[in-house]
Design a protein around this motif. Structure first.
Motif, short mmCIF file in Angstrom:
data_model
loop_
_atom_site.label_atom_id
_atom_site.label_comp_id
_atom_site.label_asym_id
_atom_site.label_seq_id
_atom_site.Cartn_x
_atom_site.Cartn_y
_atom_site.Cartn_z
N ALA A 321 -19.98 3.00 19.76
CA ALA A 321 -21.44 3.06 19.65
C ALA A 321 -21.98 4.29 20.38
O ALA A 321 -22.91 4.96 19.89
CB ALA A 321 -22.06 1.79 20.22
N GLY A 322 -21.41 4.60 21.53
CA GLY A 322 -21.85 5.79 22.26
C GLY A 322 -21.56 7.07 21.49
O GLY A 322 -22.37 8.00 21.49
N ARG A 323 -20.43 7.13 20.78
CA ARG A 323 -20.10 8.32 19.99
C ARG A 323 -21.05 8.47 18.81
O ARG A 323 -21.45 9.58 18.46
CB ARG A 323 -18.64 8.22 19.51
N LEU A 324 -21.42 7.34 18.19
CA LEU A 324 -22.37 7.41 17.09
C LEU A 324 -23.75 7.85 17.59
O LEU A 324 -24.42 8.68 16.97
CB LEU A 324 -22.47 6.05 16.40
N GLN A 325 -24.16 7.29 18.73
CA GLN A 325 -25.47 7.67 19.28
C GLN A 325 -25.50 9.13 19.69
O GLN A 325 -26.53 9.79 19.60
CB GLN A 325 -25.79 6.79 20.50
#
Length: 566
Positions: A321-325
């Protein structure tokens, strides 16, 4: 994000959490069904243990012993049926919710990322974006079903088990509390310690491998021509070895956790057995209830065995999720005005006024006080050395970036006062690397004109000298491979040009439109292009010589200055 993105769903925010909130009912139902399945399993094992113990004792004591056969057996049948039904529904609802979330996450990612293209996303490798779109979303979409749901269900099961044990023998309930904390929380925490950093490293290795494999397949022709396939294969093997190493370390942590879980489970089970026997000998608990405590402990430990996997899935989801954000939270290169104005009509003059621009992080000005006017129906060409800023000029015209100084106006209106969508409708663009997509000839053409008739498509194919080729292929429904795999480079370029011509826009921007064509074909195409443009304006970026009459003015871009030729 555009100003009206949040209006699309009322007060709902356009973030990743909103995707899960949208499916909150299904996710809650999945968690309840998961809890019901676990509860039925734990209850079934505990009740069966007590039932078997009671039956064995009744048989050993002889004819004088009494034993309630019907109530426990009915309970076992009921719990068995409940477990079968709830497990089926849990899988059905859980998979449905996961697939819906996967779909909506991809839509959300595209919606948030597309405004960043090509300006912000241009710095990201295609394989890296592909890894985030596929692997990272796959880790996130099942976070509730694989991680959050099982952990919440485990907390609920532990609470019910402790309550049931307290009704039978309160010291047993205390032991279950200790066991639940150790095997449900302590062991997973130890197994996934430093997990965020390890998962982030594993995600980077996975993205690197996917990127290298993708780029190797995309550039296989060049690698073969340069005799570099073996060297590239070694790099891919090295990236695969790094990912395999990260996976091994991940499995070792999980195996260590399972071993610790087994050790604590064995000690806890021995402790419960001692407590149950002591309570039975003291007359505090009947034999079936004592056996039920032991089997209840076995069931709880079995359910808790998956907690390490759930914690690990949760960590993977958080990292993903952090990589997508990290992608979608980038500020767009340009933004829409709070109070936009309408695009001037009819077609008007496009003017560059003292425009200055340098790429972010660089000091060299590619454009340094550029002045240029393009009147309706006028055709101009921009020449210059590679890297001098010609494509940058077209990017500013498309408003992919805004100038640092100066202004670009259309009909006297600053482009920054217009909505991007409204402005882009005024332009037909053929970039230097215009792709041909996997699909039919008609599919590719309708990207330029979604409502174009067959007659219109045949007309533009004729204008770019592809009509005969299209007929030989089988007509408009003929399939062209990915990246134009069934076409020559020149044919792919002409098909992309036909797509731009089919777009009903007053301005046309062409970046090296004849790249990949021989001189005779290129000149013939440019002459046909000039006739096909009609009243549309043309800004052409080119290195090649132009036939007489294709454009009315030519400029050369040199050291940030635009100099008129002739």
């Amino acid at each position: 994000m555009k100003p009206d993105d949040t209006k699309r769903t009322g007060l709902e925010r356009d973030d990743m959490r909103s995707v899960f909130v949208r499916h909150g009912g299904w996710l809650l139902l999945t968690t309840v069904l998961l809890f019901t399945t676990m509860l039925a399993g734990v209850g079934l094992l505990g009740l069966s243990g007590g039932f078997l113990t009671g039956a064995a004792l009744a048989g050993a004591l002889g004819a004088g012993a009494t034993f309630n056969f019907f109530s426990p057996s009915a309970g076992i049948r009921g719990l068995t049926m409940m477990r079968i039904v709830s497990r089926y529904l849990e899988k059905l609802v859980g998979h449905d919710a996961t697939l819906r979330i996967a779909r909506d996450l991809r839509v959300w990612f595209f919606r948030r990322a597309l405004p960043l293209a090509p300006a912000r996303l241009g710095s990201s490798r295609t394989g890296e974006l592909l890894a985030r779109l596929i692997s990272d979303i796959s880790d996130v979409d099942g976070a509730v079903v694989r991680a959050v749901g099982p952990l919440l269900a485990l907390v609920g099961i532990a609470s019910v088990a402790v309550f049931a044990a307290a009704l039978i023998h309160w010291p047993a309930a205390l032991l279950l509390v200790v066991l639940a904390l150790l095997v449900g929380l302590g062991v997973p925490v130890l197994a996934v310690r430093r997990g965020d950093a390890n998962e982030a490293l594993r995600a980077r290795h996975r993205a690197a491998l996917r990127t290298m494999a993708y780029e190797g397949l995309e550039g296989i022709a060049d690698l073969t021509a340069l005799h570099a396939r073996d060297a590239w294969t070694l790099q891919v093997d090295a990236a695969a070895a790094q990912l395999a190493g990260a996976d091994r370390r991940r499995r070792r942590r999980l195996i260590s956790g399972n071993m610790l879980h087994s050790l604590l489970s064995g000690l806890g089970l021995l402790g419960m057995l001692w407590l149950a026997l002591s309570a039975f000998e003291a007359g505090k608990v009947e034999a079936p209830m004592a056996a039920g405590l032991v089997f209840l402990t076995v069931a709880l430990l079995e359910v808790a065995a998956g907690s390490s996997l759930a914690w690990q899935a949760l960590q993977s989801a958080r990292v993903a999720a952090g990589r997508l954000q990290q992608i979608v939270d980038q500020a767009p290169a340009v933004s829409d005005p709070a109070h936009p104005v309408a695009v001037p009509t009819p077609p008007a003059v496009l003017s560059f006024e003292k425009v200055v621009f340098a790429w972010p992080g660089e000091t060299r000005r590619l454009l340094d006080g550029v002045d240029l006017q393009l009147a309706p129906g006028e055709r101009i060409a921009i020449r210059g050395d590679s890297g001098c800023g010609k494509t940058t000029l077209s990017a500013l015209m498309l408003r992919l970036w805004d100038p640092e100084q100066g202004t670009i106006r259309y009909g006297g209106t600053d482009l920054r006062a217009l909505l991007q969508d409204d402005w882009h409708r005024q332009i037909a663009w053929l970039p230097q690397g215009a792709p041909v997509f996997a699909g039919s000839i008609a599919d590719n053409l309708r990207l330029g004109g979604p409502n174009a008739s067959d007659e219109a498509m045949w007309s533009v194919l004729e204008q770019v000298r592809l009509q005969e080729w299209a007929r030989q292929q089988g007509g408009l429904l003929a399939w062209v491979g990915e990246n134009g795999g069934t076409m020559s480079a020149g044919q792919a370029r002409r098909l992309a040009l036909a797509r731009a011509l089919l777009r009903n826009a007053p301005l046309m921007v062409l970046d090296e439109p004849t790249e990949g064509l021989d001189v005779d074909t290129a000149h013939a195409l440019l002459i046909d292009l000039a006739a096909a443009l009609g009243n549309r304006s043309l800004l052409m970026i080119t290195h090649g010589e132009l036939p007489e009459g294709v454009v009315q003015r030519e400029y050369r871009l040199h050291r940030g200055q635009l100099l008129q030729l002739g």
